[in-house]
Design a protein around this motif. Structure first.
Motif, PDB file in Angstrom:
ATOM      1  N   ALA A  26      29.639  34.038  32.436  1.00  0.00           N
ATOM      2  CA  ALA A  26      28.752  32.872  32.429  1.00  0.00           C
ATOM      3  C   ALA A  26      29.388  31.785  33.274  1.00  0.00           C
ATOM      4  CB  ALA A  26      28.515  32.365  31.013  1.00  0.00           C
ATOM      5  N   GLN A  27      28.607  31.228  34.174  1.00  0.00           N
ATOM      6  CA  GLN A  27      29.049  30.090  34.959  1.00  0.00           C
ATOM      7  C   GLN A  27      28.437  28.856  34.304  1.00  0.00           C
ATOM      8  OE1 GLN A  27      27.478  31.596  38.727  1.00  0.00           O
ATOM      9  NE2 GLN A  27      29.581  31.586  39.477  1.00  0.00           N
ATOM     10  N   VAL A  28      29.300  27.991  33.779  1.00  0.00           N
ATOM     11  CA  VAL A  28      28.856  26.814  33.037  1.00  0.00           C
ATOM     12  C   VAL A  28      29.018  25.592  33.937  1.00  0.00           C
ATOM     13  CG1 VAL A  28      29.179  25.457  30.946  1.00  0.00           C
ATOM     14  CG2 VAL A  28      29.615  27.926  30.903  1.00  0.00           C
ATOM     15  N   PHE A  29      27.907  24.901  34.180  1.00  0.00           N
ATOM     16  CA  PHE A  29      27.896  23.741  35.067  1.00  0.00           C
ATOM     17  C   PHE A  29      27.430  22.505  34.311  1.00  0.00           C
ATOM     18  CE2 PHE A  29      26.785  27.390  37.747  1.00  0.00           C
ATOM     19  CZ  PHE A  29      27.650  27.249  38.823  1.00  0.00           C
ATOM     20  N   ALA A  30      28.053  21.373  34.595  1.00  0.00           N
ATOM     21  CA  ALA A  30      27.543  20.062  34.189  1.00  0.00           C
ATOM     22  C   ALA A  30      27.346  19.293  35.489  1.00  0.00           C
ATOM     23  CB  ALA A  30      28.524  19.343  33.281  1.00  0.00           C
ATOM     24  N   HIS A  31      26.182  18.618  35.635  1.00  0.00           N
ATOM     25  CA  HIS A  31      25.918  17.933  36.897  1.00  0.00           C
ATOM     26  C   HIS A  31      25.055  16.700  36.654  1.00  0.00           C
ATOM     27  CE1 HIS A  31      22.129  20.381  36.956  1.00  0.00           C
ATOM     28  NE2 HIS A  31      22.932  21.267  36.385  1.00  0.00           N
ATOM     29  N   ALA A  69      30.852  19.461  37.418  1.00  0.00           N
ATOM     30  CA  ALA A  69      32.024  20.177  36.894  1.00  0.00           C
ATOM     31  C   ALA A  69      31.592  21.610  36.612  1.00  0.00           C
ATOM     32  CB  ALA A  69      32.550  19.494  35.634  1.00  0.00           C
ATOM     33  N   TYR A  70      32.551  22.536  36.668  1.00  0.00           N
ATOM     34  CA  TYR A  70      32.229  23.965  36.580  1.00  0.00           C
ATOM     35  C   TYR A  70      33.343  24.722  35.870  1.00  0.00           C
ATOM     36  CZ  TYR A  70      32.378  28.766  38.402  1.00  0.00           C
ATOM     37  OH  TYR A  70      32.479  30.120  38.527  1.00  0.00           O
ATOM     38  N   VAL A  71      32.958  25.615  34.960  1.00  0.00           N
ATOM     39  CA  VAL A  71      33.908  26.492  34.267  1.00  0.00           C
ATOM     40  C   VAL A  71      33.265  27.875  34.124  1.00  0.00           C
ATOM     41  CG1 VAL A  71      35.105  26.919  32.084  1.00  0.00           C
ATOM     42  CG2 VAL A  71      34.983  24.605  32.964  1.00  0.00           C
ATOM     43  N   PRO A  72      33.952  28.945  34.555  1.00  0.00           N
ATOM     44  CA  PRO A  72      33.453  30.296  34.273  1.00  0.00           C
ATOM     45  C   PRO A  72      34.022  30.766  32.931  1.00  0.00           C
ATOM     46  CG  PRO A  72      35.293  30.424  35.790  1.00  0.00           C
ATOM     47  CD  PRO A  72      35.065  28.961  35.494  1.00  0.00           C
ATOM     48  N   ILE A  73      33.208  31.500  32.157  1.00  0.00           N
ATOM     49  CA  ILE A  73      33.726  32.058  30.903  1.00  0.00           C
ATOM     50  C   ILE A  73      33.366  33.539  30.810  1.00  0.00           C
ATOM     51  CG2 ILE A  73      33.891  29.943  29.548  1.00  0.00           C
ATOM     52  CD1 ILE A  73      31.171  30.511  28.345  1.00  0.00           C
ATOM     53  N   GLN A  74      34.359  34.319  30.403  1.00  0.00           N
ATOM     54  CA  GLN A  74      34.177  35.751  30.217  1.00  0.00           C
ATOM     55  C   GLN A  74      33.471  35.995  28.892  1.00  0.00           C
ATOM     56  OE1 GLN A  74      35.071  38.093  32.602  1.00  0.00           O
ATOM     57  NE2 GLN A  74      33.712  39.280  31.296  1.00  0.00           N
ATOM     58  N   LEU A  75      32.371  36.735  28.921  1.00  0.00           N
ATOM     59  CA  LEU A  75      31.553  36.943  27.736  1.00  0.00           C
ATOM     60  C   LEU A  75      31.820  38.291  27.074  1.00  0.00           C
ATOM     61  CD1 LEU A  75      28.114  35.800  29.198  1.00  0.00           C
ATOM     62  CD2 LEU A  75      29.758  34.429  27.897  1.00  0.00           C
ATOM     63  N   ASP A 104      25.277  39.614  33.681  1.00  0.00           N
ATOM     64  CA  ASP A 104      25.668  40.674  32.753  1.00  0.00           C
ATOM     65  C   ASP A 104      26.270  41.883  33.460  1.00  0.00           C
ATOM     66  OD1 ASP A 104      24.556  39.067  30.808  1.00  0.00           O
ATOM     67  OD2 ASP A 104      22.668  40.169  30.741  1.00  0.00           O
ATOM     68  N   ASN A 105      26.290  41.875  34.798  1.00  0.00           N
ATOM     69  CA  ASN A 105      26.721  43.053  35.553  1.00  0.00           C
ATOM     70  C   ASN A 105      28.159  43.004  36.044  1.00  0.00           C
ATOM     71  OD1 ASN A 105      24.121  44.264  35.379  1.00  0.00           O
ATOM     72  ND2 ASN A 105      23.431  42.834  36.939  1.00  0.00           N
ATOM     73  N   VAL A 106      28.800  41.829  35.998  1.00  0.00           N
ATOM     74  CA  VAL A 106      30.176  41.712  36.483  1.00  0.00           C
ATOM     75  C   VAL A 106      31.000  40.827  35.555  1.00  0.00           C
ATOM     76  CG1 VAL A 106      29.562  42.007  38.930  1.00  0.00           C
ATOM     77  CG2 VAL A 106      29.691  39.719  37.953  1.00  0.00           C
ATOM     78  N   THR A 107      32.319  41.014  35.590  1.00  0.00           N
ATOM     79  CA  THR A 107      33.225  40.115  34.885  1.00  0.00           C
ATOM     80  C   THR A 107      33.437  38.882  35.760  1.00  0.00           C
ATOM     81  OG1 THR A 107      35.213  41.027  35.898  1.00  0.00           O
ATOM     82  CG2 THR A 107      34.442  42.102  33.870  1.00  0.00           C
ATOM     83  N   CYS A 108      34.097  37.883  35.230  1.00  0.00           N
ATOM     84  CA  CYS A 108      34.358  36.671  36.006  1.00  0.00           C
ATOM     85  C   CYS A 108      35.314  36.931  37.165  1.00  0.00           C
ATOM     86  CB  CYS A 108      34.895  35.568  35.098  1.00  0.00           C
ATOM     87  SG  CYS A 108      33.663  34.910  33.952  1.00  0.00           S
ATOM     88  N   SER A 109      36.077  38.020  37.109  1.00  0.00           N
ATOM     89  CA  SER A 109      36.971  38.364  38.227  1.00  0.00           C
ATOM     90  C   SER A 109      36.269  39.247  39.253  1.00  0.00           C
ATOM     91  CB  SER A 109      38.228  39.062  37.696  1.00  0.00           C
ATOM     92  OG  SER A 109      37.871  40.276  37.049  1.00  0.00           O
TER      93      SER A 109
END
Length: 114
Positions: A26-31, A69-75, A104-109
């Motif tokens: 999940a790519q979490v954005f605040a803008h 601001a942006y944070v990726p999280i592994q689900l 849902d198809n890839v990890t954050c890496s």
């Protein structure tokens, strides 16, 4: 009032709960155009800080806003995350947006999931 590693002193906080229903990233954005903000993600309520970001050109460019601001999280299914946004609000007219893009198809890496 969260005290994340990248939060500015005296900012106002707003917190959300997000539960993953699948594997992926999940790519979490605040803008915002009016609020200079930071975003932090925690493992759960009262859990450890996963990541914290005090400003990101990725979010600014993606949404065409002044601040971001942006944070990726592994689900993983059933995992709850706490998303906290801290910002220096100057008036009641200030607004910010929270956007979550899930893949849902890839990890954050970037590893492809079966």
């Amino acid at each position: 009032d969260e005290d994340a590693s990248c939060f500015a002193a005296s900012g106002s906080d707003v917190t959300f709960s997000y539960s993953a229903d699948s594997n992926g990233c999940a790519q979490v954005f605040a803008h915002s155009n009016s609020v200079d903000m930071q975003i932090a993600v925690y493992e759960s309520c009262g859990g450890l800080e996963v990541d914290c970001n005090a400003g990101s050109s990725i979010a600014i460019n993606r949404f065409g806003t002044t601040f971001g601001a942006y944070v990726p999280i592994q689900l993983s299914p059933g995992t709850e995350f706490i998303i906290s946004i801290n910002g220096l609000v100057s008036s009641e007219q200030d607004t910010l947006m929270l956007s979550i893009d899930r893949n849902d198809n890839v990890t954050c890496s970037g590893t492809i999931l079966d």
